[in-house]
Design a protein around this motif. Structure first.
Motif, PDB file in Angstrom:
ATOM      1  N   VAL A  43       0.835  -1.206   0.000  1.00 26.28           N
ATOM      2  CA  VAL A  43       0.000   0.000   0.000  1.00 26.28           C
ATOM      3  C   VAL A  43       0.868   1.254   0.000  1.00 26.28           C
ATOM      4  O   VAL A  43       0.684   2.148  -0.825  1.00 26.28           O
TER       5      VAL A  43
ATOM      6  N   LEU B  31      -4.945  -0.305  -1.586  1.00 26.07           N
ATOM      7  CA  LEU B  31      -5.378  -1.367  -0.678  1.00 26.07           C
ATOM      8  C   LEU B  31      -6.088  -2.478  -1.443  1.00 26.07           C
ATOM      9  O   LEU B  31      -5.862  -3.661  -1.195  1.00 26.07           O
TER      10      LEU B  31
ATOM     11  N   HIS C 155     -10.900  -0.305   3.563  1.00 21.74           N
ATOM     12  CA  HIS C 155     -10.649   1.138   3.473  1.00 21.74           C
ATOM     13  C   HIS C 155     -11.937   1.852   3.808  1.00 21.74           C
ATOM     14  O   HIS C 155     -13.005   1.508   3.290  1.00 21.74           O
TER      15      HIS C 155
END
Length: 57
Positions: free
Chosen positions: A12, A31, A54
């Motif tokens: 990430v 992500l 997320h």
């Protein structure tokens, strides 16, 4: 922090750096891609890849 969590975090953050600057606008996609790779390796073990989510813009 487990090995897989470290792998997700590394992927990430690597995806968030553009031209030497951190750009959080790419966080959802970063992500998604990291978890997608993890899911590909552990398809039969959703408990490995489902904890990552997320939230936010």
């Amino acid at each position: 922090m487990g090995r897989r969590t470290a792998q997700v975090a590394e992927a990430v953050y690597a995806a968030l750096v553009h031209d030497g600057e951190l750009d959080a606008r790419h966080a959802p996609r970063a992500l998604h891609e990291a978890v997608r790779r993890l899911r590909g390796s552990y398809r039969d073990r959703p408990s490995v890849w489902t904890p990552y989510a997320h939230t936010g813009p």
